[in-house]
Write an enzyme that holds these catalytic residues in place. Structure first.
Site, PDB file in Angstrom:
ATOM      1  N   LYS A  70     -12.583  -1.944  12.141  1.00  0.00           N
ATOM      2  CA  LYS A  70     -13.152  -3.188  11.613  1.00  0.00           C
ATOM      3  C   LYS A  70     -12.793  -4.439  12.434  1.00  0.00           C
ATOM      4  O   LYS A  70     -13.558  -5.398  12.455  1.00  0.00           O
ATOM      5  CB  LYS A  70     -12.715  -3.400  10.159  1.00  0.00           C
ATOM      6  CG  LYS A  70     -13.460  -2.526   9.157  1.00  0.00           C
ATOM      7  CD  LYS A  70     -12.982  -2.831   7.751  1.00  0.00           C
ATOM      8  CE  LYS A  70     -13.968  -2.408   6.698  1.00  0.00           C
ATOM      9  NZ  LYS A  70     -13.655  -2.935   5.373  1.00  0.00           N
ATOM     10  N   ASP A 107     -18.143  -7.697   2.736  1.00  0.00           N
ATOM     11  CA  ASP A 107     -17.227  -7.339   1.641  1.00  0.00           C
ATOM     12  C   ASP A 107     -17.122  -8.458   0.601  1.00  0.00           C
ATOM     13  O   ASP A 107     -17.056  -8.202  -0.608  1.00  0.00           O
ATOM     14  CB  ASP A 107     -15.826  -7.026   2.185  1.00  0.00           C
ATOM     15  CG  ASP A 107     -15.700  -5.575   2.634  1.00  0.00           C
ATOM     16  OD1 ASP A 107     -16.503  -4.736   2.195  1.00  0.00           O
ATOM     17  OD2 ASP A 107     -14.775  -5.290   3.435  1.00  0.00           O
TER      18      ASP A 107
HETATM   19  P1  NAP Z   1      -4.618  -2.990   3.557  1.00  0.00           P
HETATM   20  O1  NAP Z   1      -5.099  -3.998   4.538  1.00  0.00           O
HETATM   21  O2  NAP Z   1      -3.834  -1.821   4.044  1.00  0.00           O
HETATM   22  O3  NAP Z   1      -3.748  -3.776   2.441  1.00  0.00           O
HETATM   23  C1  NAP Z   1      -3.039  -3.061   1.469  1.00  0.00           C
HETATM   24  C2  NAP Z   1      -2.444  -4.034   0.458  1.00  0.00           C
HETATM   25  O4  NAP Z   1      -1.740  -3.270  -0.538  1.00  0.00           O
HETATM   26  C3  NAP Z   1      -1.439  -5.014   1.062  1.00  0.00           C
HETATM   27  O5  NAP Z   1      -1.488  -6.215   0.342  1.00  0.00           O
HETATM   28  C4  NAP Z   1      -0.120  -4.262   0.829  1.00  0.00           C
HETATM   29  O6  NAP Z   1       1.012  -5.108   0.801  1.00  0.00           O
HETATM   30  C5  NAP Z   1      -0.354  -3.687  -0.551  1.00  0.00           C
HETATM   31  N1  NAP Z   1       0.542  -2.553  -0.800  1.00  0.00           N
HETATM   32  C6  NAP Z   1       0.428  -1.308  -0.307  1.00  0.00           C
HETATM   33  N2  NAP Z   1       1.457  -0.539  -0.752  1.00  0.00           N
HETATM   34  C7  NAP Z   1       2.233  -1.339  -1.533  1.00  0.00           C
HETATM   35  C8  NAP Z   1       3.416  -1.134  -2.297  1.00  0.00           C
HETATM   36  N3  NAP Z   1       4.028   0.067  -2.324  1.00  0.00           N
HETATM   37  N4  NAP Z   1       3.913  -2.176  -3.006  1.00  0.00           N
HETATM   38  C9  NAP Z   1       3.298  -3.387  -2.981  1.00  0.00           C
HETATM   39  N5  NAP Z   1       2.169  -3.640  -2.286  1.00  0.00           N
HETATM   40  C10 NAP Z   1       1.638  -2.630  -1.576  1.00  0.00           C
HETATM   41  O7  NAP Z   1      -5.834  -2.352   2.738  1.00  0.00           O
HETATM   42  P2  NAP Z   1      -7.237  -3.036   2.359  1.00  0.00           P
HETATM   43  O8  NAP Z   1      -8.261  -2.613   3.350  1.00  0.00           O
HETATM   44  O9  NAP Z   1      -7.012  -4.472   2.096  1.00  0.00           O
HETATM   45  O10 NAP Z   1      -7.591  -2.258   0.995  1.00  0.00           O
HETATM   46  C11 NAP Z   1      -6.856  -2.483  -0.185  1.00  0.00           C
HETATM   47  C12 NAP Z   1      -7.461  -1.694  -1.328  1.00  0.00           C
HETATM   48  O11 NAP Z   1      -8.791  -2.148  -1.574  1.00  0.00           O
HETATM   49  C13 NAP Z   1      -7.570  -0.197  -1.047  1.00  0.00           C
HETATM   50  O12 NAP Z   1      -7.247   0.502  -2.216  1.00  0.00           O
HETATM   51  C14 NAP Z   1      -9.049  -0.004  -0.712  1.00  0.00           C
HETATM   52  O13 NAP Z   1      -9.506   1.279  -1.049  1.00  0.00           O
HETATM   53  C15 NAP Z   1      -9.689  -1.055  -1.598  1.00  0.00           C
HETATM   54  N6  NAP Z   1     -10.986  -1.534  -1.092  1.00  0.00           N
HETATM   55  C16 NAP Z   1     -12.069  -1.408  -1.904  1.00  0.00           C
HETATM   56  C17 NAP Z   1     -13.287  -1.869  -1.480  1.00  0.00           C
HETATM   57  C18 NAP Z   1     -14.480  -1.733  -2.375  1.00  0.00           C
HETATM   58  O14 NAP Z   1     -15.613  -1.828  -1.880  1.00  0.00           O
HETATM   59  N7  NAP Z   1     -14.298  -1.533  -3.665  1.00  0.00           N
HETATM   60  C19 NAP Z   1     -13.423  -2.473  -0.219  1.00  0.00           C
HETATM   61  C20 NAP Z   1     -12.286  -2.593   0.587  1.00  0.00           C
HETATM   62  C21 NAP Z   1     -11.057  -2.120   0.130  1.00  0.00           C
HETATM   63  P3  NAP Z   1       1.845  -5.378   2.145  1.00  0.00           P
HETATM   64  O15 NAP Z   1       1.121  -6.474   2.875  1.00  0.00           O
HETATM   65  O16 NAP Z   1       3.183  -5.780   1.650  1.00  0.00           O
HETATM   66  O17 NAP Z   1       1.878  -4.086   2.918  1.00  0.00           O
END
Ligand code: NAP
Length: 277
Positions: A70, A107
């Protein structure tokens, strides 16, 4: 005489087998009787630029982009929309007839459209939004909430530096709250959004205390596996309006499909069924 080409689109990722996009676009192509195809494409990072360069010659009109490409596609595309630049990532490519590749991010559009569809009475100006997380998807959420007119975003993330960066990039309407304090601001939220991966199948639980949830609040989760996360269940039990994350996935695909195949698709119950099935 040159034969009219059947338009092709696809999703580029690594891995890509988990992507629901082929089911979604395949459903719309069938529903609207469009002669086109949408395929999953596993592309290694080293092959990304070469693949994107070759795709228009093969009949591709565009593509979705998923993890881990991305950010990298923004370096390859000849034109990057302002919102993709602001978010720092692109999820949709358009191969234009003049040969340029345009990278966009849909998004935020998907998030806000899903919210309006699932909670039609939600007024962005009612009060602050509490947003949990500060990852890639969160940037799109924050951009779309600010654009919609939310007065203030109380943002909390485990890694404080990532939240501070969002404050720096998006300005003073974004206020950073320590992760351990997140539970204390839940009661201020007219909207609560989980953008972390906590609560997803195979991931740890979201442990932010939710006692402060107001029944008038709208609560949404980006996670769609499971469809009803513990957060949404708790919010529903507290009398809140809840919106699941599947709709965001469906709505973010609408602008790409329309650009590639020339028809604006509906996100309806049959679309959800097609993807869940
Ligand atoms: P990302 O960039 O990897 O970000 C992950 C987030 O989760 C960060 O804020 C991270 O905090 C936090 N996190 C992960 N493990 C944690 C833990 N053990 N304790 C506290 N915080 C934790 O991922 P992303 O692309 O933003 O996606 C995030 C979620 O959104 C995923 O579940 C994804 O499937 C979903 N999503 C859904 C859609 C949709 O269309 N519905 C679209 C995009 C994403 P840190 O910064 O501290 O690591």
């Amino acid at each position: 005489m040159t034969e009219a080409r059947i338009p092709l689109a696809g999703v580029i990722g690594c891995p890509v087998a988990h992507s629901k996009s082929p089911q979604l676009h395949g459903h719309w192509l069938k529903t609207y009787g469009i002669a086109g195809h949408y395929v999953p494409m596993q592309v290694e990072p080293d092959d990304l630029a070469e693949t994107i360069q070759a795709m228009p010659k093969m009949g591709f009109v565009g593509a979705n982009v998923t993890i881990p490409h991305k950010e990298a596609v923004m370096e390859i595309a000849g034109k990057v929309t302002d919102r993709a630049k602001l978010i720092g990532a692109a999820n949709t490519l358009i191969f234009r007839e003049d040969g340029t590749v345009m990278a966009d991010n849909t998004d935020g559009y998907g998030f806000i459209t899903n919210l309006h569809q699932g909670a039609p009475d939600w007024d962005p100006q009612t009060g602050p939004a509490v947003v949990l997380g500060a990852g890639g998807a969160c940037r799109a959420v924050v951009a779309s909430l600010l654009e919609a007119g939310v007065p203030e975003i109380l943002l909390s993330n485990r890694t404080r530096g990532r939240a501070d960066q969002l404050h720096k990039d998006f300005g003073d309407r974004v206020k950073v709250v320590e992760w351990v304090q997140a539970g204390n601001v839940i009661e201020e939220g007219a909207l609560i959004v989980n953008t972390t991966s906590l609560g997803m199948v195979g991931k740890p639980r979201l442990r932010v205390p939710l006692d402060g949830l107001q029944p008038s609040a709208v609560v949404t989760d980006l996670i769609y596996a499971p469809l009803k996360t513990d957060l949404l269940q708790t919010a529903e039990d507290a009398g809140c309006t809840v919106v699941d994350g599947l709709g965001m996935l469906l709505h973010q695909a609408v602008p790409g499909f329309e650009r590639w195949f020339g028809h604006r698709p509906e996100v309806d119950a049959a679309t959800r069924e097609a993807v869940l099935g």
